[in-house]
Write a protein that holds these residues in place. Structure first.
Motif, PDB file in Angstrom:
ATOM      1  N   PRO A   1       0.809  -1.227   0.000  1.00  0.00           N
ATOM      2  CA  PRO A   1       0.000   0.000   0.000  1.00  0.00           C
ATOM      3  C   PRO A   1       0.839   1.271   0.000  1.00  0.00           C
ATOM      4  CG  PRO A   1      -0.918  -1.596   1.533  1.00  0.00           C
ATOM      5  CD  PRO A   1       0.402  -2.148   1.089  1.00  0.00           C
ATOM      6  N   ALA A   2       1.951   1.271   0.739  1.00  0.00           N
ATOM      7  CA  ALA A   2       2.811   2.452   0.751  1.00  0.00           C
ATOM      8  C   ALA A   2       3.402   2.702  -0.627  1.00  0.00           C
ATOM      9  CB  ALA A   2       3.926   2.289   1.786  1.00  0.00           C
ATOM     10  N   LEU A   3       3.840   1.640  -1.295  1.00  0.00           N
ATOM     11  CA  LEU A   3       4.410   1.804  -2.633  1.00  0.00           C
ATOM     12  C   LEU A   3       3.342   2.222  -3.645  1.00  0.00           C
ATOM     13  CD1 LEU A   3       6.928  -1.171  -2.821  1.00  0.00           C
ATOM     14  CD2 LEU A   3       7.416   1.261  -2.448  1.00  0.00           C
ATOM     15  N   ASP A   4       2.100   1.790  -3.448  1.00  0.00           N
ATOM     16  CA  ASP A   4       1.015   2.259  -4.312  1.00  0.00           C
ATOM     17  C   ASP A   4       0.835   3.766  -4.167  1.00  0.00           C
ATOM     18  OD1 ASP A   4       0.549  -0.291  -5.247  1.00  0.00           O
ATOM     19  OD2 ASP A   4      -1.147  -0.678  -3.898  1.00  0.00           O
ATOM     20  N   LEU A   5       0.947   4.259  -2.944  1.00  0.00           N
ATOM     21  CA  LEU A   5       0.850   5.700  -2.716  1.00  0.00           C
ATOM     22  C   LEU A   5       2.028   6.426  -3.359  1.00  0.00           C
ATOM     23  CD1 LEU A   5      -0.310   5.701   1.010  1.00  0.00           C
ATOM     24  CD2 LEU A   5      -1.684   6.359  -0.966  1.00  0.00           C
ATOM     25  N   ALA A   6       3.216   5.839  -3.264  1.00  0.00           N
ATOM     26  CA  ALA A   6       4.379   6.444  -3.918  1.00  0.00           C
ATOM     27  C   ALA A   6       4.170   6.506  -5.426  1.00  0.00           C
ATOM     28  CB  ALA A   6       5.635   5.634  -3.586  1.00  0.00           C
ATOM     29  N   GLN A   7       3.652   5.430  -6.005  1.00  0.00           N
ATOM     30  CA  GLN A   7       3.368   5.417  -7.442  1.00  0.00           C
ATOM     31  C   GLN A   7       2.345   6.497  -7.798  1.00  0.00           C
ATOM     32  OE1 GLN A   7       4.803   3.249  -9.822  1.00  0.00           O
ATOM     33  NE2 GLN A   7       3.793   4.626 -11.287  1.00  0.00           N
ATOM     34  N   GLY A   8       1.317   6.633  -6.963  1.00  0.00           N
ATOM     35  CA  GLY A   8       0.328   7.674  -7.200  1.00  0.00           C
ATOM     36  C   GLY A   8       0.926   9.064  -7.141  1.00  0.00           C
ATOM     37  N   GLY A   9       1.870   9.273  -6.222  1.00  0.00           N
ATOM     38  CA  GLY A   9       2.551  10.563  -6.153  1.00  0.00           C
ATOM     39  C   GLY A   9       3.350  10.842  -7.410  1.00  0.00           C
ATOM     40  N   ALA A  10       4.053   9.818  -7.907  1.00  0.00           N
ATOM     41  CA  ALA A  10       4.835   9.987  -9.137  1.00  0.00           C
ATOM     42  C   ALA A  10       3.928  10.326 -10.311  1.00  0.00           C
ATOM     43  CB  ALA A  10       5.628   8.711  -9.428  1.00  0.00           C
ATOM     44  N   GLU A  11       2.773   9.681 -10.366  1.00  0.00           N
ATOM     45  CA  GLU A  11       1.831   9.972 -11.454  1.00  0.00           C
ATOM     46  C   GLU A  11       1.278  11.386 -11.332  1.00  0.00           C
ATOM     47  OE1 GLU A  11      -0.960   6.808 -11.085  1.00  0.00           O
ATOM     48  OE2 GLU A  11       0.445   5.277 -11.842  1.00  0.00           O
ATOM     49  N   ALA A  12       0.978  11.813 -10.110  1.00  0.00           N
ATOM     50  CA  ALA A  12       0.472  13.167  -9.907  1.00  0.00           C
ATOM     51  C   ALA A  12       1.509  14.215 -10.309  1.00  0.00           C
ATOM     52  CB  ALA A  12       0.070  13.357  -8.444  1.00  0.00           C
ATOM     53  N   MET A  13       2.785  13.879 -10.165  1.00  0.00           N
ATOM     54  CA  MET A  13       3.868  14.804 -10.520  1.00  0.00           C
ATOM     55  C   MET A  13       4.226  14.743 -12.001  1.00  0.00           C
ATOM     56  SD  MET A  13       6.323  13.886  -7.284  1.00  0.00           S
ATOM     57  CE  MET A  13       7.776  14.641  -8.029  1.00  0.00           C
ATOM     58  N   GLY A  14       3.715  13.728 -12.701  1.00  0.00           N
ATOM     59  CA  GLY A  14       4.069  13.562 -14.104  1.00  0.00           C
ATOM     60  C   GLY A  14       5.454  12.994 -14.319  1.00  0.00           C
ATOM     61  N   VAL A  15       5.947  12.201 -13.362  1.00  0.00           N
ATOM     62  CA  VAL A  15       7.300  11.630 -13.477  1.00  0.00           C
ATOM     63  C   VAL A  15       7.268  10.101 -13.428  1.00  0.00           C
ATOM     64  CG1 VAL A  15       8.419  13.681 -12.494  1.00  0.00           C
ATOM     65  CG2 VAL A  15       7.710  11.805 -10.970  1.00  0.00           C
ATOM     66  N   ALA A  16       6.095   9.524 -13.683  1.00  0.00           N
ATOM     67  CA  ALA A  16       5.963   8.071 -13.563  1.00  0.00           C
ATOM     68  C   ALA A  16       6.883   7.321 -14.513  1.00  0.00           C
ATOM     69  CB  ALA A  16       4.508   7.665 -13.811  1.00  0.00           C
ATOM     70  N   ASP A  17       7.270   7.960 -15.621  1.00  0.00           N
ATOM     71  CA  ASP A  17       8.153   7.291 -16.578  1.00  0.00           C
ATOM     72  C   ASP A  17       9.569   7.138 -16.051  1.00  0.00           C
ATOM     73  OD1 ASP A  17       8.321  10.118 -16.702  1.00  0.00           O
ATOM     74  OD2 ASP A  17       9.335   9.996 -18.646  1.00  0.00           O
ATOM     75  N   ARG A  18       9.906   7.884 -14.988  1.00  0.00           N
ATOM     76  CA  ARG A  18      11.241   7.792 -14.386  1.00  0.00           C
ATOM     77  C   ARG A  18      11.204   7.128 -13.019  1.00  0.00           C
ATOM     78  NH1 ARG A  18      13.208  13.165 -13.369  1.00  0.00           N
ATOM     79  NH2 ARG A  18      11.189  14.108 -13.875  1.00  0.00           N
ATOM     80  N   PHE A  19      10.081   6.502 -12.707  1.00  0.00           N
ATOM     81  CA  PHE A  19       9.861   5.995 -11.340  1.00  0.00           C
ATOM     82  C   PHE A  19       9.526   4.510 -11.377  1.00  0.00           C
ATOM     83  CE2 PHE A  19       7.027   5.180  -7.677  1.00  0.00           C
ATOM     84  CZ  PHE A  19       7.859   5.616  -6.645  1.00  0.00           C
ATOM     85  N   ALA A  20      10.068   3.763 -10.416  1.00  0.00           N
ATOM     86  CA  ALA A  20       9.767   2.339 -10.295  1.00  0.00           C
ATOM     87  C   ALA A  20       9.733   1.965  -8.826  1.00  0.00           C
ATOM     88  CB  ALA A  20      10.811   1.496 -11.029  1.00  0.00           C
ATOM     89  N   THR A  21       9.032   0.889  -8.508  1.00  0.00           N
ATOM     90  CA  THR A  21       8.964   0.392  -7.135  1.00  0.00           C
ATOM     91  C   THR A  21       9.353  -1.080  -7.102  1.00  0.00           C
ATOM     92  OG1 THR A  21       6.633  -0.278  -7.275  1.00  0.00           O
ATOM     93  CG2 THR A  21       7.089   1.993  -6.590  1.00  0.00           C
ATOM     94  N   ARG A  22       9.751  -1.512  -5.914  1.00  0.00           N
ATOM     95  CA  ARG A  22      10.092  -2.924  -5.716  1.00  0.00           C
ATOM     96  C   ARG A  22       9.713  -3.285  -4.291  1.00  0.00           C
ATOM     97  NH1 ARG A  22      15.472  -5.657  -8.257  1.00  0.00           N
ATOM     98  NH2 ARG A  22      15.380  -7.711  -7.250  1.00  0.00           N
ATOM     99  N   GLN A  23       8.739  -4.170  -4.161  1.00  0.00           N
ATOM    100  CA  GLN A  23       8.289  -4.566  -2.837  1.00  0.00           C
ATOM    101  C   GLN A  23       9.089  -5.753  -2.334  1.00  0.00           C
ATOM    102  OE1 GLN A  23       4.361  -6.167  -2.580  1.00  0.00           O
ATOM    103  NE2 GLN A  23       4.390  -6.308  -0.342  1.00  0.00           N
TER     104      GLN A  23
END
Length: 410
Positions: free
Chosen positions: A270-292
């Motif tokens: 859930p925390a990483l989902d929120l981080a992904q949502g933040g990256a999308e809100a900032m328009g930087v999702a193409d430079r962002f990745a997560t690893r659980q």
């Protein structure tokens, strides 16, 4: 388990019920007069009357010569048996009393920050022992981590609304501290309503999503704000690894300041989902990745994969929350440094953080340097960071200076 959010109310002790408690000769009365806010159980006369006081009861504190020292909140169930509330032993804890402290706290934060996103009350340092209040725009989250605050929660809430004008006030009852005070873990809505979903929080040019009802602590860690900013200042064009990332604290700040890419690692999906949502809100999702996954396992796996980063930051939970856990906690911090250092490119930066009360700066630094050395690397310490000014430190109380961040060039 935390119960569903619901309204709650509490009936405080009346002023006429106020008892008198007295220090033992072994107590350091001078330290208390000079601002130390706690009386430990082995420093107070605990006769039958004192033991019978309800948790959070108000009492007049006297020294061994029966000289008044102030108003305290007593909890016979806690090792911190008394918390200093006011130098006036006859002070009334009415709404005006709370409003005066809240107004002073808000005045400081308003001078520090342009937007109402900050820690509004930092417990003893803001004159409200055991109370944490974080503000998220028109919503505040209260952590009443001491029995006296629980007993006066309705008055505190009314004062908070009057001073800040917020529309919503939530109670967060999670955390080990409430258990030590004999309190439950039932969270609730104290005023207004709970948000429908995560709230966007602007900070250091990034956008974070804070889950105020189901996230860790109050939903976001404001204390790392200046350390996020320092790391971000080094991030332009950098490959960034943010370990124990929660909702993307260091990673999103780095991306907001021109990082080439950021990988956030955390055990919580859930925390990483929120981080992904933040990256999308900032328009930087193409430079962002997560690893659980378990951070130690992921660090070892990244090394096996030959991964390399220009900026690596590790911000783990408190490995040494109390003195009995100190030795094990320092070994864990050393292990983090040992596993993270090989992932840092030559002349790259390694940031290591500790929020452990029991591990002071010197001990944490020693453990970090030892871990870096055992990884076969050498580091120059370029910056030492602490919590932001919305988390003021009470000089008499070492526990209030819990956060340490070390940045090494390897």
């Amino acid at each position: 388990m935390t119960a569903p959010f619901s309204d709650s109310a509490h009936t405080p002790q009346t002023e006429t019920d106020r008892a008198t408690v007295r220090l033992l000769p072994k107590a350091n009365a001078r330290a208390i007069r000079h601002g130390f806010p706690w009386v430990y159980a082995n420093e107070l006369v605990t006769d039958r009357r004192t033991k019978a006081l309800s948790p959070g009861a108000l009492a007049r504190l006297e020294d061994t010569t029966r000289q008044p020292m102030g108003l305290v909140a007593v909890n016979p169930l806690s090792k911190i048996i008394a918390r200093m509330l006011d130098e006036d032993p006859e002070a009334r804890l009415d709404q005006g009393w709370f409003e005066a402290r809240l107004a002073r706290a808000q005045d400081l934060r308003a001078r520090l920050y342009d937007a109402p996103f900050y820690r509004l009350v930092h417990a003893e340092t803001d004159g409200l022992p055991g109370v944490v209040i974080d503000r998220f725009g028109d919503t505040c989250v209260i952590q009443p981590n001491a029995a006296w605050a629980e007993a006066h929660l309705s008055t505190l809430t009314a004062a908070l609304v009057a001073v800040t004008g917020v529309a919503h006030v939530l109670k967060n009852a999670a955390g080990r501290t409430r258990g030590l005070e004999g309190l439950d873990d039932v969270s609730g809505v104290l005023h207004g309503q709970a948000p429908d979903g995560p709230l966007p929080v602007p900070m250091n040019g990034a956008t974070y999503l804070a889950d105020l009802t189901g996230g860790q602590k109050t939903g976001l860690f404001y204390d790392q704000r200046p350390n996020h900013a320092f790391a971000a200042s080094l991030a332009r064009g950098a490959r960034v690894l943010d370990v124990f990332a929660h909702v993307g604290g260091f990673g999103l700040a780095a991306l907001a300041n021109g990082a080439a890419g950021a990988l956030c690692v955390d055990g919580s999906a859930p925390a990483l989902d929120l981080a992904q949502g933040g990256a999308e809100a900032m328009g930087v999702a193409d430079r962002f990745a997560t690893r659980q996954g378990d951070a130690f396992d992921v660090l070892a796996a990244l090394r096996a994969e030959g991964a390399e980063f220009d900026l690596v930051i590790c911000d783990p939970p408190a490995f040494a929350p109390a003195k009995p856990a100190l030795d094990a906690g320092l070994r864990a911090y050393e292990r983090v440094a040992r596993l993270a250092a090989p992932l840092v490119a030559e002349n790259g930066i390694l940031g290591l953080c500790s929020c452990s009360h029991a591990a002071d700066l010197g001990a944490f630094r020693t453990a970090s340097v030892r871990g870096i050395g055992r990884a076969g690397r050498r580091g120059a310490l370029i910056h030492t960071g602490f919590a932001g000014p919305d988390h003021p430190l009470l000089p008499q109380l070492a526990e209030s200076g819990y956060l340490k961040s070390l940045f090494f060039r390897l």
